[in-house]
Design a protein around this motif. Structure first.
Motif, PDB file in Angstrom:
ATOM      1  N   SER A 130      29.455  49.578  32.224  1.00  0.00           N
ATOM      2  CA  SER A 130      30.577  49.984  33.074  1.00  0.00           C
ATOM      3  C   SER A 130      30.508  49.333  34.448  1.00  0.00           C
ATOM      4  CB  SER A 130      30.588  51.509  33.224  1.00  0.00           C
ATOM      5  OG  SER A 130      29.412  51.952  33.886  1.00  0.00           O
ATOM      6  N   THR A 131      29.291  49.067  34.931  1.00  0.00           N
ATOM      7  CA  THR A 131      29.131  48.434  36.247  1.00  0.00           C
ATOM      8  C   THR A 131      29.471  46.948  36.204  1.00  0.00           C
ATOM      9  OG1 THR A 131      27.385  50.011  36.794  1.00  0.00           O
ATOM     10  CG2 THR A 131      27.507  48.015  38.123  1.00  0.00           C
ATOM     11  N   CYS A 132      29.087  46.266  35.118  1.00  0.00           N
ATOM     12  CA  CYS A 132      29.246  44.812  35.058  1.00  0.00           C
ATOM     13  C   CYS A 132      30.547  44.363  34.390  1.00  0.00           C
ATOM     14  CB  CYS A 132      28.064  44.202  34.298  1.00  0.00           C
ATOM     15  SG  CYS A 132      26.480  44.451  35.097  1.00  0.00           S
ATOM     16  N   ALA A 133      31.181  45.247  33.634  1.00  0.00           N
ATOM     17  CA  ALA A 133      32.360  44.832  32.869  1.00  0.00           C
ATOM     18  C   ALA A 133      33.477  44.253  33.743  1.00  0.00           C
ATOM     19  CB  ALA A 133      32.878  46.002  32.033  1.00  0.00           C
ATOM     20  N   ILE A 167      34.719  40.404  33.185  1.00  0.00           N
ATOM     21  CA  ILE A 167      36.107  40.134  32.769  1.00  0.00           C
ATOM     22  C   ILE A 167      36.775  39.164  33.740  1.00  0.00           C
ATOM     23  CG2 ILE A 167      38.382  41.172  32.487  1.00  0.00           C
ATOM     24  CD1 ILE A 167      36.964  43.698  31.474  1.00  0.00           C
ATOM     25  N   ILE A 168      36.588  39.406  35.044  1.00  0.00           N
ATOM     26  CA  ILE A 168      37.198  38.537  36.062  1.00  0.00           C
ATOM     27  C   ILE A 168      36.625  37.129  35.986  1.00  0.00           C
ATOM     28  CG2 ILE A 168      37.230  38.132  38.553  1.00  0.00           C
ATOM     29  CD1 ILE A 168      37.673  41.105  38.920  1.00  0.00           C
ATOM     30  N   PHE A 169      35.323  37.030  35.806  1.00  0.00           N
ATOM     31  CA  PHE A 169      34.681  35.710  35.753  1.00  0.00           C
ATOM     32  C   PHE A 169      35.180  34.906  34.551  1.00  0.00           C
ATOM     33  CE2 PHE A 169      31.166  32.990  34.295  1.00  0.00           C
ATOM     34  CZ  PHE A 169      31.047  32.162  35.402  1.00  0.00           C
ATOM     35  N   LEU A 217      46.097  38.461  41.187  1.00  0.00           N
ATOM     36  CA  LEU A 217      46.708  39.715  40.757  1.00  0.00           C
ATOM     37  C   LEU A 217      45.818  40.458  39.778  1.00  0.00           C
ATOM     38  CD1 LEU A 217      49.146  41.626  40.711  1.00  0.00           C
ATOM     39  CD2 LEU A 217      50.149  40.182  38.931  1.00  0.00           C
ATOM     40  N   PHE A 218      45.100  39.716  38.960  1.00  0.00           N
ATOM     41  CA  PHE A 218      44.253  40.301  37.918  1.00  0.00           C
ATOM     42  C   PHE A 218      43.020  40.983  38.509  1.00  0.00           C
ATOM     43  CE2 PHE A 218      41.347  39.816  34.170  1.00  0.00           C
ATOM     44  CZ  PHE A 218      42.104  40.562  33.288  1.00  0.00           C
ATOM     45  N   HIS A 219      42.446  40.407  39.557  1.00  0.00           N
ATOM     46  CA  HIS A 219      41.198  40.933  40.123  1.00  0.00           C
ATOM     47  C   HIS A 219      41.325  42.370  40.625  1.00  0.00           C
ATOM     48  CE1 HIS A 219      39.898  36.485  40.972  1.00  0.00           C
ATOM     49  NE2 HIS A 219      39.952  36.783  39.694  1.00  0.00           N
ATOM     50  N   PRO A 220      42.275  42.684  41.510  1.00  0.00           N
ATOM     51  CA  PRO A 220      42.359  44.092  41.965  1.00  0.00           C
ATOM     52  C   PRO A 220      42.772  45.053  40.865  1.00  0.00           C
ATOM     53  CG  PRO A 220      44.184  42.799  42.852  1.00  0.00           C
ATOM     54  CD  PRO A 220      43.238  41.834  42.222  1.00  0.00           C
ATOM     55  N   LEU A 221      43.581  44.595  39.896  1.00  0.00           N
ATOM     56  CA  LEU A 221      43.977  45.473  38.804  1.00  0.00           C
ATOM     57  C   LEU A 221      42.778  45.842  37.937  1.00  0.00           C
ATOM     58  CD1 LEU A 221      47.393  43.937  37.652  1.00  0.00           C
ATOM     59  CD2 LEU A 221      46.990  45.950  39.082  1.00  0.00           C
ATOM     60  N   VAL A 222      41.933  44.869  37.628  1.00  0.00           N
ATOM     61  CA  VAL A 222      40.755  45.145  36.793  1.00  0.00           C
ATOM     62  C   VAL A 222      39.821  46.115  37.501  1.00  0.00           C
ATOM     63  CG1 VAL A 222      38.672  44.118  35.816  1.00  0.00           C
ATOM     64  CG2 VAL A 222      40.865  43.014  35.476  1.00  0.00           C
ATOM     65  N   TYR A 223      39.521  45.857  38.768  1.00  0.00           N
ATOM     66  CA  TYR A 223      38.616  46.749  39.486  1.00  0.00           C
ATOM     67  C   TYR A 223      39.243  48.121  39.724  1.00  0.00           C
ATOM     68  CZ  TYR A 223      34.578  43.846  40.428  1.00  0.00           C
ATOM     69  OH  TYR A 223      33.416  43.129  40.295  1.00  0.00           O
ATOM     70  N   GLY A 224      40.561  48.167  39.923  1.00  0.00           N
ATOM     71  CA  GLY A 224      41.224  49.450  40.124  1.00  0.00           C
ATOM     72  C   GLY A 224      41.256  50.297  38.867  1.00  0.00           C
ATOM     73  N   ARG A 249      39.037  49.959  36.200  1.00  0.00           N
ATOM     74  CA  ARG A 249      37.733  50.131  35.548  1.00  0.00           C
ATOM     75  C   ARG A 249      36.635  50.612  36.494  1.00  0.00           C
ATOM     76  NH1 ARG A 249      37.348  48.203  30.386  1.00  0.00           N
ATOM     77  NH2 ARG A 249      35.108  48.479  30.610  1.00  0.00           N
ATOM     78  N   THR A 250      36.928  50.809  37.768  1.00  0.00           N
ATOM     79  CA  THR A 250      35.914  51.249  38.717  1.00  0.00           C
ATOM     80  C   THR A 250      36.256  52.655  39.198  1.00  0.00           C
ATOM     81  OG1 THR A 250      35.634  48.957  39.436  1.00  0.00           O
ATOM     82  CG2 THR A 250      34.674  50.665  40.820  1.00  0.00           C
ATOM     83  N   LYS A 251      35.362  53.618  38.902  1.00  0.00           N
ATOM     84  CA  LYS A 251      35.659  55.014  39.203  1.00  0.00           C
ATOM     85  C   LYS A 251      35.734  55.272  40.701  1.00  0.00           C
ATOM     86  CE  LYS A 251      33.673  56.882  34.947  1.00  0.00           C
ATOM     87  NZ  LYS A 251      32.636  57.788  34.349  1.00  0.00           N
ATOM     88  N   GLU A 252      34.909  54.584  41.494  1.00  0.00           N
ATOM     89  CA  GLU A 252      34.909  54.829  42.941  1.00  0.00           C
ATOM     90  C   GLU A 252      36.232  54.397  43.572  1.00  0.00           C
ATOM     91  OE1 GLU A 252      31.105  52.827  43.813  1.00  0.00           O
ATOM     92  OE2 GLU A 252      30.536  54.720  44.736  1.00  0.00           O
ATOM     93  N   ILE A 253      36.797  53.294  43.092  1.00  0.00           N
ATOM     94  CA  ILE A 253      38.100  52.858  43.612  1.00  0.00           C
ATOM     95  C   ILE A 253      39.187  53.806  43.142  1.00  0.00           C
ATOM     96  CG2 ILE A 253      39.821  51.021  43.510  1.00  0.00           C
ATOM     97  CD1 ILE A 253      37.619  49.008  43.582  1.00  0.00           C
TER      98      ILE A 253
END
Length: 334
Positions: A235-238, A242-244, A281-288, A290-294
């Motif tokens: 969950s931390t690295c996904a 994905i972005i890379f 556009l993809f970067h903030p969507l993925v982190y938003g 898949r990242t619980k803190e965000i």
């Protein structure tokens, strides 16, 4: 190079005359451009305003979002202007400036992604030493290296390219990159080819290998850990992985596509959109997503919004109440 030569007009032949197709492309590009800016600005505002996100990983993510804004702004405004122009052109100096920002966007993104992979490697493989290795000073050094090396090497490359004499003035692409400008020159020098290969090896292949080695170590450590630790590591690295993969695929496709001489208007537009708009556009969507803190930060932002005022109640007139004894009661009492 003669300063007046910077104002030489280059014809952008990849654009068709204004018509329905151009207007459709313009609307799509404008919509994606606005979404990209809003998503990255929101992510930056969340990271800056929420103390829980003041961590190295989110600091690197903030700079990745800033870099995405630079890349989209370097390409999209000129593309939208040219889509509506009857005779699209760009000055030679403007083309070189766009080459600078496009290369900085690409190379800095790879450098920041490599730094983020190193941060994840230390977090998972050496958790007890994380705060002694990833210190605020180390974060600043890593970010400085992620900016200074790409900007410095790209500036030298643009200077070398600007020294080539031009024999052609038609650009069959929607935006300028270094290969496009080199193809306009009367000849090519071995120095430019060697220096370009050096940049690719040092700022593309080297970060790529660093990310692969980091994830090999992460997988090796996670494989020996418990199931719960494996899920936490995944969950931390996904999001970063994905972005890379997404960014590397798009850059590889763009490099191959830009080496073609004969391309369609639709193909040019898709390549420009994929390169300049999809990753930012993809970067903030993925982190938003898949990242619980965000996600918690977004929820806090929404809950902290002031409530909407309800409908106004009609004005009621207050009638004073006479509390004096009734005359009849006074007579009875007497």
């Amino acid at each position: 190079m003669n300063q007046s030569f910077l104002y030489t007009a280059l014809s952008l032949t990849a654009y068709s005359p204004p018509g329905l197709l151009n207007y459709v492309f313009f609307v799509l590009c404008l919509l994606l451009y606005v979404l990209t800016l809003c998503a990255n600005v929101l992510l930056i505002a969340l990271i800056l305003s929420d103390p829980h996100l003041h961590k190295p990983m989110y600091t690197f993510l903030l700079h990745l979002a800033l870099n995405g804004i630079v890349g989209s702004c370097a390409v999209c405004p000129k593309v939208m202007q040219s889509l509506l122009s009857r005779d699209p052109f760009m000055s030679y100096g403007g083309c070189l400036l766009q080459v600078l920002f496009v290369n900085v966007y690409t190379l800095c993104a790879y450098a920041i992604l490599a730094v983020m992979a190193y941060d994840r490697y230390i977090s998972i493989c050496k958790p007890l030493q994380y705060h002694t290795i990833i210190t605020p000073g180390r974060v600043r050094v890593l970010l400085a290296a992620a900016y200074l090396f790409p900007v410095g090497l790209t500036a030298v490359q643009v200077y070398l390219t600007s020294q080539l004499p031009l024999c052609r003035f038609a650009v069959n692409k929607m935006f300028c990159d270094n290969l496009v400008v080199v193809k306009l020159a009367c000849f090519r020098r071995d120095l430019d080819n060697v220096y370009g290969l050096f940049i690719v090896c040092s700022l593309v292949l080297f970060p790529f290998v660093c990310v692969l080695l980091s994830y090999m170590q992460i997988l090796s450590v996670s494989w020996r850990a418990s199931k719960a630790s494996q899920r936490k590591a995944l969950s931390t690295c996904a999001p970063h992985l994905i972005i890379f993969i997404n960014f590397s695929t798009i850059i590889f496709y763009s490099v191959l596509y830009n080496r073609r001489d004969s391309v369609s208007v639709l193909g040019n537009f898709l390549n420009s959109t994929l390169f300049a708009l999809l990753p930012p556009l993809f970067h903030p969507l993925v982190y938003g997503l898949r990242t619980k803190e965000i996600q918690r930060s977004i929820q806090k932002l929404l809950l902290a919004a002031p409530p909407r005022p309800g409908p106004a109640l009609p004005h009621l007139r207050v009638v004073p109440v006479d509390r004096s004894p009734h005359p009849a009661s006074r007579r009875l009492g007497s």
